[in-house]
Design an enzyme around this catalytic site. Sequence first.
Site, short mmCIF file in Angstrom:
data_model
loop_
_atom_site.label_atom_id
_atom_site.label_comp_id
_atom_site.label_asym_id
_atom_site.label_seq_id
_atom_site.Cartn_x
_atom_site.Cartn_y
_atom_site.Cartn_z
N GLY A 11 -21.46 -19.87 19.37
CA GLY A 11 -22.88 -20.15 18.56
C GLY A 11 -24.09 -20.70 19.15
O GLY A 11 -23.93 -20.98 20.60
N ALA A 12 -25.36 -20.65 18.79
CA ALA A 12 -26.44 -21.13 19.53
C ALA A 12 -26.14 -22.60 20.20
O ALA A 12 -26.62 -22.56 21.44
CB ALA A 12 -27.66 -21.06 18.86
N ARG A 37 -12.75 -13.99 15.52
CA ARG A 37 -13.45 -13.11 15.63
C ARG A 37 -14.14 -13.31 17.30
O ARG A 37 -14.54 -12.04 18.04
CB ARG A 37 -14.92 -13.32 14.95
CG ARG A 37 -15.47 -12.05 14.64
CD ARG A 37 -16.71 -12.21 13.68
NE ARG A 37 -17.73 -13.54 13.89
CZ ARG A 37 -17.50 -14.46 13.05
NH1 ARG A 37 -16.82 -14.50 12.01
NH2 ARG A 37 -18.24 -15.73 13.28
N SER A 38 -14.25 -14.48 18.00
CA SER A 38 -14.64 -14.55 19.22
C SER A 38 -13.51 -14.82 20.23
O SER A 38 -13.80 -14.95 21.55
CB SER A 38 -15.56 -15.89 19.31
OG SER A 38 -16.65 -15.94 18.40
N CYS A 126 -31.27 -32.55 13.73
CA CYS A 126 -32.33 -32.20 14.85
C CYS A 126 -33.75 -32.66 14.53
O CYS A 126 -34.41 -33.21 15.35
CB CYS A 126 -32.49 -30.45 15.01
SG CYS A 126 -32.35 -29.65 13.50
N GLN A 153 -39.99 -26.34 10.85
CA GLN A 153 -38.37 -26.26 11.53
C GLN A 153 -38.11 -24.63 11.77
O GLN A 153 -38.33 -23.79 11.05
CB GLN A 153 -37.22 -26.71 10.49
CG GLN A 153 -37.32 -28.18 10.47
CD GLN A 153 -36.24 -28.89 9.67
OE1 GLN A 153 -36.54 -29.60 8.95
NE2 GLN A 153 -35.08 -28.66 10.01
N HIS A 235 -38.73 -27.31 16.78
CA HIS A 235 -39.06 -27.85 15.49
C HIS A 235 -40.32 -28.64 15.92
O HIS A 235 -40.41 -29.46 16.85
CB HIS A 235 -38.18 -28.81 15.10
CG HIS A 235 -36.97 -28.13 14.53
ND1 HIS A 235 -36.80 -26.89 14.24
CD2 HIS A 235 -35.93 -28.82 14.00
CE1 HIS A 235 -35.55 -26.70 13.40
NE2 HIS A 235 -34.90 -27.77 13.47
#
Length: 327
Positions: A11-12, A37-38, A126, A153, A235
């Site tokens: 993921g990011a 999946r990965s 965050c 955001q 953000h």
Amino acid sequence: MKTIAIVGATGAVGQQMLKCLEERNIQCNLNLLASARSKGKKFKFFDQEIICEELNPDSFKDVDFALGATENDIAKTWIPWALENKVIIVDNSSAFRLDQDVPLVIPEINPEDIAKNKGIIANPNCATIIALVALNALHKEFKIKRMIVTTFQAVSGAGVKGIQDLENQLKDPTAPCNAFPYPIAYNLIPQIGDFDDLGISKEEWKLQNESRKILHDDNLLVNCTCVRVPILRSHSESITIECEKEIDITKARELLSSAQGVLLKDDPLHKQYPMPLETTDQDLVYVGRVRKDISDPTNHSLSLFCCGDQIRKGAATNAVQILEKLL
Ligand code: 2RA
């Protein structure tokens, strides 16, 4: 050499954690864990090629530390597996942030809390990290008692799906809304997370609850409005604070100019102020528009505007900074 696992590696935030480990030259045996999946995806780490494995109960044998970059429900599944193997976990999900035995840490603010961990250290939300890094020096000097915050955001807060929604809708305004309830392109959405019967969203409660824990102040008053905006990564937050002590704006600017993790960009007459485009892909929280709150005649309030990269300091970098304190 220690073995570190990144859980949710594709993921990011997971990908940024890998980059942060390299940038900060944290040499280690690296395990990349993700969904089926990965499985088999390959990633470069220093001069090695690491193959992503499928997360399972046996993934944590011989692992020393884990960086968690998964959603809450998945974190609640794998973290007990890791704890059984005595792994120390820095978790970016919100699953355990408010648990009594789990320190919630921003290394610039409360590093001393790390040692109180019983296997899990939680990474704050965050928007909390960006706000408190901006406010930390002011809080130490003037003692904040109340915060009014509006956040702007970025779509990356909703992960790859959020980024894809914006990019697809900018090309085709009729493209589907997968990450948000409405189109985000050319729009603002004043909702992040479900609302309760007070009309306050889960994301908005996080700023109050997490700030109280990190600053060790259960009396801190926080009112927050969280807005999703069509920005990719950073953000931004408009913040007004009311303090115990009277605020000297010149002193406030001096404090911010040397505050840990902050870059003061505050010269509005020359159009110098924080903007998300320039805070993207770096770790400092930019602070500007520092000014007296003209609605408070007692000089105890100040307003400012800040921006920070949600994926870096708002998530991955903060988690890796906590890990560095454990190594
Ligand atoms: C968001 N803070 O921006 C939440 C989760 N990263 O969506």
